[in-house]
Design a protein around this motif. Structure first.
Motif, short mmCIF file in Angstrom:
data_model
loop_
_atom_site.label_atom_id
_atom_site.label_comp_id
_atom_site.label_asym_id
_atom_site.label_seq_id
_atom_site.Cartn_x
_atom_site.Cartn_y
_atom_site.Cartn_z
N ARG A 320 91.70 32.86 -35.43
CA ARG A 320 92.13 31.90 -36.44
C ARG A 320 91.84 32.45 -37.83
N GLU A 321 92.76 32.20 -38.76
CA GLU A 321 92.59 32.66 -40.14
C GLU A 321 91.89 31.57 -40.94
N ILE A 322 90.70 31.91 -41.43
CA ILE A 322 89.84 30.95 -42.13
C ILE A 322 89.60 31.44 -43.55
N GLU A 323 89.60 30.50 -44.49
CA GLU A 323 89.32 30.85 -45.89
C GLU A 323 88.30 29.88 -46.47
N CYS A 324 87.43 30.40 -47.34
CA CYS A 324 86.46 29.58 -48.05
C CYS A 324 86.57 29.83 -49.55
N ALA A 325 86.31 28.79 -50.32
CA ALA A 325 86.30 28.90 -51.77
C ALA A 325 84.86 29.03 -52.25
N ALA A 326 84.57 30.10 -53.00
CA ALA A 326 83.25 30.30 -53.59
C ALA A 326 83.32 29.93 -55.07
N LEU A 327 82.31 29.22 -55.54
CA LEU A 327 82.26 28.78 -56.93
C LEU A 327 80.85 28.96 -57.45
N GLN A 328 80.72 29.58 -58.59
CA GLN A 328 79.41 29.84 -59.16
C GLN A 328 78.80 28.57 -59.72
N PHE A 391 78.07 22.09 -48.44
CA PHE A 391 77.85 23.43 -48.96
C PHE A 391 76.59 24.07 -48.38
N ILE A 392 76.64 25.37 -48.23
CA ILE A 392 75.43 26.14 -48.04
C ILE A 392 75.16 26.77 -49.39
N SER A 393 74.18 26.27 -50.11
CA SER A 393 73.94 26.73 -51.47
C SER A 393 73.03 27.95 -51.47
N PHE A 397 75.82 30.86 -56.02
CA PHE A 397 77.12 30.39 -55.58
C PHE A 397 77.02 29.26 -54.57
N ILE A 398 78.05 28.42 -54.59
CA ILE A 398 78.25 27.43 -53.55
C ILE A 398 79.54 27.78 -52.81
N SER A 399 79.70 27.26 -51.62
CA SER A 399 80.92 27.48 -50.86
C SER A 399 81.48 26.15 -50.41
N SER A 400 82.79 26.06 -50.42
CA SER A 400 83.46 24.90 -49.86
C SER A 400 83.36 24.93 -48.35
N LEU A 401 83.72 23.85 -47.72
CA LEU A 401 83.94 23.89 -46.29
C LEU A 401 85.13 24.81 -46.01
N PRO A 402 85.19 25.40 -44.84
CA PRO A 402 86.30 26.31 -44.53
C PRO A 402 87.63 25.59 -44.42
N GLY A 403 88.69 26.29 -44.80
CA GLY A 403 90.05 25.84 -44.56
C GLY A 403 90.71 26.80 -43.58
N GLU A 404 91.79 26.38 -42.96
CA GLU A 404 92.47 27.23 -41.99
C GLU A 404 93.94 27.37 -42.34
N ILE A 405 94.47 28.58 -42.13
CA ILE A 405 95.89 28.85 -42.33
C ILE A 405 96.53 29.13 -40.99
N ILE A 406 97.59 28.40 -40.69
CA ILE A 406 98.37 28.65 -39.47
C ILE A 406 99.72 29.17 -39.93
N LEU A 431 86.48 22.70 -37.15
CA LEU A 431 85.43 23.53 -36.58
C LEU A 431 84.20 22.68 -36.31
N ASP A 432 83.36 23.14 -35.37
CA ASP A 432 82.10 22.43 -35.15
C ASP A 432 81.19 22.67 -36.34
N GLU A 433 80.20 21.82 -36.50
CA GLU A 433 79.34 21.85 -37.68
C GLU A 433 78.64 23.20 -37.84
N GLU A 434 78.14 23.75 -36.77
CA GLU A 434 77.40 25.02 -36.85
C GLU A 434 78.30 26.16 -37.34
N THR A 435 79.52 26.23 -36.80
CA THR A 435 80.44 27.29 -37.21
C THR A 435 80.87 27.11 -38.66
N SER A 436 81.11 25.88 -39.04
CA SER A 436 81.50 25.60 -40.42
C SER A 436 80.41 26.03 -41.39
N GLN A 437 79.16 25.70 -41.05
CA GLN A 437 78.04 26.10 -41.90
C GLN A 437 77.90 27.62 -41.96
#
Length: 515
Positions: A320-328, A391-393, A397-406, A431-437
């Motif tokens: 699966r193609e997953i993307e996350c947004a990182a923001l300072q 977020f996992i801070s 940087f902080i990260s968004s929850l993952p998004g997926e591209i199909i 995604l399950d919580e552990e994988t998302s984190q």
């Protein structure tokens, strides 16, 4: 404050950049028009960079009767008065340093009197733009921030960043060093491998070895399918799926055409202003390719004759193609403690640009016209020490929850992303919580390992069979179009576009690093 938006540039992603610039322009205009900015002067200056590297100052943001080249929103205009880049940027620095008493007098190329076209030019924002608006008696300096909404060669490879650094200007995004590293997919992978981050298995293919690709694959013992991609382009440009040996010849032909177009772009850029930028600092992880010999060697990297081309061969990851947004983070930030809903109702699918992407916030295309978000978690600052399921801070940087591209194609390429516009974008990914984190944690680690600034989008593959996460690419200036994943992921978290743009501007103003 004056915000300067640079857009256009590189042939390969010129149109995408024009639309990203339009999104940022509309978001900034909406934010500056909000009540909180009613007592301050905020101007927006648009600077269009043509495909051959000329800098133009449009008289109006949009061109009349122009059809968009891609299936995206209206692009900003590429027309107007030409300016010499270094002189223009010198004028911005004079303005920021308070060396001039008015915006009109900043820079050697500035006219002492307005031309007829400038007299009739429409306002770009609450002000009239740097060329047109005078600030009588303003000698203490004006806050100036440049937003380089540029993608691909000349925009994300450190060239424009080096130019801005040379003139001592504050700008959104990573500096020249980090930008050039992330633009080079091979350098990125090497740096992240050193940091212990799993990347997609790859093999560097020098230009001179491209005709021997079949032999290289055989020596590696890799099985099809495989991915061949340009090592220094973005937005999925120059990506080829090799399903069998029969696909190699066609891929090589397409690659040859890409190389020819790319080299022509370099010649044009070399003849234009960007080739005049200072040489960027050398780095042990950064190497360049001699287009005639195809050999990589250590040295300084910049746009023009030193910025050259190579390819990268990767194993195909069935996943699966997953993307996350990182923001300072901004210093001393505050975070709303309201929890975010993680049930199925918070996940929505968008096919193309016809559906609302986030169920808990405004769609990206609509948020530019509002100064506040309709999300129940409307905030524009974050606390890096807070514990949040979103977020996992980390320190910066902080990260968004993952998004997926199909993808609607076999691979998510430029056609699928910007022309067909049929890919499904899911936020957040199911995604399950552990994988998302885990994805979020990796994203902050990647941002810090590469010494990024401001923003980034990090792309992954989640292998179906093993559940392993492979890092694919890092984008230091992700798209801001109406179908781009980066602003949509952050909109889901409560950052509408006006607040996101404001946050990025504040990051630039508060950045005391040398980048």
């Amino acid at each position: 404050m004056t915000l300067v938006i640079l857009y256009g540039g590189s042939k390969t992603e010129h149109e995408v950049s024009r639309v990203s610039g339009a999104t940022i322009y509309e978001a900034a205009k909406a934010k500056f028009a909000s009540p909180e900015f009613s007592n301050s002067q905020h101007d927006i200056e648009l600077v269009a960079i043509t495909k051959d590297g000329r800098w133009l100052l449009p008289e109006a943001p949009y061109s009349e009767n122009e059809d968009a080249a891609l299936s995206l929103a209206s692009p900003l205009a590429v027309s107007g008065k030409e300016v010499e880049p270094h002189t223009y940027l010198e004028g911005l620095k004079e303005l920021a340093d308070g060396k001039v008493a008015s915006k009109k007098s900043a820079g050697k190329n500035r006219e002492t009197e307005k031309t007829a076209s400038e007299e009739n030019a429409p306002e770009h924002s609450s002000g009239e733009g740097i060329l047109n608006q005078g600030l009588a008696g303003e000698t203490s300096g004006v806050e100036v921030v440049v937003f380089p909404a540029l993608h691909g060669p000349g925009g994300e490879d450190g060239s424009i960043q080096a130019l801005l650094e040379e003139h001592g200007l504050k700008f959104v995004g990573s500096g020249s060093h980090a930008s050039k590293k992330c633009m080079d997919k091979i350098a990125t992978k090497k740096a992240l491998e050193k940091a212990g981050i799993l990347v997609t298995p790859y093999k560097e293919v020098a230009l001179k070895d491209i005709p021997n690709l079949q032999k290289i694959i055989h020596e590696l013992g890799w099985e099809f399918p495989l991915i061949l991609k340009a090592a220094n382009l973005g937005s999925s440009v120059g990506v080829y799926l090799l399903k069998s040996e029969a696909d190699i010849s066609q891929a090589l032909e397409l690659a040859a055409n890409l190389i020819q177009e790319f080299e022509q772009s370099l010649v044009e850029a070399q003849n234009a202003s960007l080739s005049k930028t200072k040489t960027m600092p050398a780095d042990d992880d950064i190497q360049i390719v001699d287009t005639k010999q195809g050999a990589r060697h250590k040295g300084d990297v910049g746009m023009g004759e030193n910025y050259l081309h190579t390819f990268i061969l990767e194993k195909y990851i069935d996943g699966r193609e997953i993307e996350c947004a990182a923001l300072q983070n901004l210093p001393r930030q505050e975070l709303s403690e309201a929890p975010i809903s993680r049930d199925a109702e918070t996940s929505s699918r968008a096919s193309g640009s016809n559906s609302n992407y986030e169920s808990t916030s405004n769609s990206t295309s609509n948020s530019t016209s509002n100064s506040t978000s309709s999300s129940p978690h409307n905030h524009d600052t974050f606390n890096p020490d807070s514990v949040s399921p979103r977020f996992i801070s980390s320190l910066h940087f902080i990260s968004s929850l993952p998004g997926e591209i199909i993808s609607s194609n076999e691979i998510y390429d430029f056609e699928d992303k910007y022309i067909k516009n049929e890919a499904q974008l899911i936020a957040p990914a199911e995604l399950d919580e552990e994988t998302s984190q885990q994805f979020s944690r990796l994203t902050t680690q990647v941002a810090e390992a590469l010494d990024l600034r401001g923003l980034a989008r990090v792309d992954y593959f989640l292998e179906k069979e093993t559940g392993k996460i492979f890092l694919s690419e890092v984008n230091t200036m992700p798209g801001f179009t109406d179908i781009s994943m980066y602003p949509r992921l952050l909109a889901f978290e409560g950052f509408d576009l006006p607040n996101l743009v404001q946050h990025l501007i504040e990051l630039a103003l508060n950045d005391t690093s040398t980048k």
